[in-house]
Design an enzyme around this catalytic site. Structure first.
Site, short mmCIF file in Angstrom:
data_model
loop_
_atom_site.label_atom_id
_atom_site.label_comp_id
_atom_site.label_asym_id
_atom_site.label_seq_id
_atom_site.Cartn_x
_atom_site.Cartn_y
_atom_site.Cartn_z
N HIS A 1 0.72 -1.34 0.26
CA HIS A 1 0.01 0.22 0.03
C HIS A 1 0.96 1.14 0.01
CE1 HIS A 1 -3.76 -2.06 2.10
NE2 HIS A 1 -3.71 -2.29 0.65
N ALA B 1 2.96 1.78 5.60
CA ALA B 1 2.64 1.26 7.05
C ALA B 1 2.02 -0.07 7.05
CB ALA B 1 2.02 2.32 7.76
N HIS B 2 1.64 -0.86 5.91
CA HIS B 2 1.10 -1.90 5.73
C HIS B 2 1.81 -2.93 4.77
CE1 HIS B 2 -2.96 0.72 5.67
NE2 HIS B 2 -2.35 0.63 6.88
N GLN B 3 2.01 -4.18 5.51
CA GLN B 3 2.66 -5.12 4.74
C GLN B 3 1.68 -6.51 4.46
OE1 GLN B 3 4.35 -4.36 8.23
NE2 GLN B 3 4.65 -2.42 6.98
#
Length: 715
Positions: free
Chosen positions: A473, A646-648
């Site tokens: 993201h 900040a999203h994986q």
């Protein structure tokens, strides 16, 4: 030995450190003489001259931040230290500095004016690696300096430091769970249980709660540390160091993209901003072409058609995601966490986002929060929630597991899964260098999308999709300056969004526009740098700046590979397809800011200047439209545009065949029986929304698959 300690780490020598200090001092130096006087005069309002002068005189060197920066460089992967060390070595010589900077003389001995000329040249260089190097060194300098609790800085920019309410009755009124952790003695330790779970975040926490509820003996292992809420100082540098992966110093291999990932008890749920959106549908227009045609006729009408992410996953051979059972998992999680949008109180930044969208006719949504059905105004939540109102796993599922007898290890790095005759039988890990072996009938890996694939690789699994399909993201910032105070660190975080740009390609891929929480370190890091004094001047306006983030649902993924030390490396480049999504989102975000009343707007693109808004003409100003054209034309380039994540997600993809995925529809790996993965790494594609709720519900489903398979095997 643990792979973390298996190889000696390189360190910078004295000459290389001098170069580091000279570079970061160029970005944030102590202003003096005429430059300081000019800085004060330019920014003076007649009453703040003393504060301005103290701020201007504060720099990386005289605030002893340079040592912190060198320490952070030493935490990077060994190959990255070697790569940077080579650049520093070259710049420690006169000829090397001439080659890389066009000025004869070793870099540390040059005047600051000469050094400024060089680093400014790097930022606009035709050589991508020099642009990335310049941006990375500036980010390191800005993050390190502005995260420190420097009184002169805070007073000048009007930042209160830690949350003023942190010692209030609101904090003392809440009782927090008390956890006990197993300590591994020097001689080592061997433990046994039914299920060992690696990771304590959204995946591991739910697995622990569900399996203990079914009577299983569970041990949860976390590589991070547990900090009781009373131990959270809410000082930026303290929170980053304690609660995030490598103290927020994580980036892609080329350094062009920065990644924030939680690494503490509760994982990402401890630092999450409360956003709890279902990965269900995207509301989008009939097509971007038709939307533009409608807009050209002055219409703000949007034809809405549903596009289902869960349906997309079902078509990939995973029908569970469109089943009532999966919705029950979502509902169960939502009830336990008290997820709702009924108790939202939008702060000024989110109100302005909604107002800008209202004026433009852009669609908006409220963002449900996991706050136990109560209002939650906590702008410091990214540094930990002292109030216990945010319902992360530490406050909920891990506590449920604790009350049912689960046992816990913290500060424990799991080196590998033990496999015998094709079946998982436990794990081996290290706590402070002391070996711990946990024997178990089943192993659940919930270490997150960065660490789960690395653990599988260290454990000998060979599936070609391990580490592939990494979705992040990718995020770009845009900014608007307002006459009124915005104070984007106060009130509830991220309570509204716009979906106007979420379907750029007509197939459910695009960007959402949201408001982040913005403290000085992040504000400074994503701001453009042209000179030391101009950057400090920009920071003085922080309380009047509204940042919007453009969060892209990426279609093209990256990879996680294991380095020579066995630890993960991120290889990710924003694709051409996803760049178009970012461009569309940036365009719409700029229009929102202008419509909301910004006096000036700007992007994080190095080659695009700020734009002063004509308030009478607003978004219809021909000059503004020309500005938008330039923003799209310049686009986003590695090193010259700040891109973060900040999203994986992905990297241990779930699917219907080992030819296309790592785990079965039940979460069990195709290669090893009794070895499950339950975290965001199992996502088949990017969720397009904050992945927390989807991770929770994914883990809840996998827990039911585990329990049901055991029941079936006994029949």
């Amino acid at each position: 030995m643990s792979p973390v300690k298996s190889a000696p780490r390189p360190t910078l020598n004295e000459d290389q450190i001098k170069v580091v200090v000279a570079i970061v001092d160029t970005f944030i130096p102590e202003l003096s003489g005429q430059e300081l006087d000019d800085f004060v005069r330019k920014n003076s309002n007649g009453t703040n001259d003393e504060a301005l002068r103290a701020f201007g005189k504060s720099g990386i060197v005289n605030q002893n931040v340079a040592d912190v920066i060198v320490e952070k460089i030493h935490t990077l992967p060994p190959e990255k230290i070697d790569e940077l060390g080579m650049v520093f070595k070259v710049l420690s010589t006169k000829v090397g500095t001439l080659a890389l900077g066009g000025v004869y003389g070793d870099f540390p001995s040059l005047s600051r004016e000469q050094r400024t000329q060089i680093v400014r040249g790097w930022s606009t260089s035709m050589i991508g690696k020099l642009r990335i190097f310049s941006r990375a060194m500036f980010s390191l300098a800005a993050m390190s300096f502005y995260s420190q609790p420097i009184e002169a800085v805070h007073r000048a920019i009007g930042y209160p430091g830690p949350d003023p309410e942190m010692h209030s009755e609101r904090f003392s009124a809440k009782a927090f769970p008390s956890y006990e952790f197993i300590e591994v003695p020097q001689q080592g330790l061997e433990l046994t249980c039914d299920v060992v779970i690696v990771g304590s975040g959204a995946g591991g926490g739910v697995m622990a709660a569900e399996l203990t509820k079914a009577g299983k003996k569970v041990i949860v292992i976390e590589k991070g540390h547990h900090y009781h809420q009373s131990e959270l100082s809410l000082v930026q540098t303290d929170g980053f160091t304690k609660l995030y992966e490598n103290g927020v110093l994580v980036s892609s291999k080329d350094g062009a993209l920065t990644v924030l990932a939680g690494s503490t008890w509760g994982g990402g749920t401890t630092v999450n901003w409360c956003a709890s959106l279902q990965a269900q549908d995207f509301d989008f227009g009939i097509g971007l072409f038709l939307q533009k045609k409608l807009t050209s006729f002055g219409s703000s009408l949007y034809f809405q058609l549903p596009y289902y992410v869960r349906e997309e996953w079902a078509k990939m051979g995973l029908p569970h995601f469109t089943s009532s059972n999966y919705q029950k998992s979502i509902d169960t999680i939502s009830e336990r966490l008290g997820i709702s949008d009924q108790y939202l109180k939008h702060n000024i930044p989110n109100d302005l986002l909604l107002e800008g969208c209202r004026k433009l006719g852009y669609p908006t949504k409220n963002i449900p929060q996991n706050t136990g059905h109560q209002e939650h105004s906590c702008g410091w939540c990214g540094l930990g929630c002292r109030f216990g109102e945010k319902q992360g796993t530490m406050m909920t599922f891990l506590d449920d597991a604790r009350q049912r007898g689960a046992r816990f290890l913290q500060d424990t790095f799991v080196e590998r899964v033990l496999v015998q005759k094709g079946k998982a039988v436990g794990v081996v890990g290290y706590q402070n260098g002391h070996k711990v072996t946990v024997k178990a009938a089943k192993v659940v890996v919930s270490a997150g999308s960065i660490h789960s694939p690395a653990l599988l690789t260290r454990s000998g699994l060979k599936n070609k999709h391990i580490g592939k399909h990494l979705y992040l993201h990718p995020v770009c910032y845009v900014f608007g300056k307002f006459e009124q105070e915005i104070n984007c660190y106060q009130g509830s975080i991220m309570t509204a969004l716009s979906t106007v740009a979420e379907n750029t390609d007509g197939h459910g891929y695009g960007s959402k526009i949201e408001v982040p929480s913005h403290h000085p370190a992040l504000c400074a890091t994503v701001s453009k740098w042209d000179s030391a004094s101009s950057h400090k001047s920009k920071m003085l306006a922080m309380n009047h700046i509204l940042p919007l983030i453009v969060l892209t649902r990426d279609r093209e993924g990256g990879t996680i590979t294991a380095g020579a030390d066995g630890l993960p490396r991120i290889d990710y480049t924003v694709s051409k397809h996803d760049t178009l999504s970012l461009e569309e989102g940036v365009d719409r975000a700029l229009q929102i800011l202008v419509a909301a009343g910004a006096t000036s707007v700007w992007t994080v693109q190095r080659d695009v200047e700020d734009f002063d808004v004509n308030k009478e003409l607003g978004t219809s100003d021909p000059a503004f439209k020309a500005y938008l054209d330039k923003v799209r034309r310049v686009s986003v380039k590695p090193g010259s545009t700040v891109i973060g994540s900040a999203h994986q997600m992905g990297t241990c993809r779930m699917g219907s065949s080992p030819k296309t995925s790592v785990v079965k529809p039940t979460g069990e790996t195709w290669e090893v029986k009794g070895l499950y993965v339950a975290d965001a790494s199992t996502f088949p594609t990017a969720s397009g929304v904050n992945p927390m709720l989807t991770t929770y519900s994914m883990a809840h489903s996998i827990a039911q698959f585990i329990l049901n398979s055991e029941i079936s095997s006994k029949l």
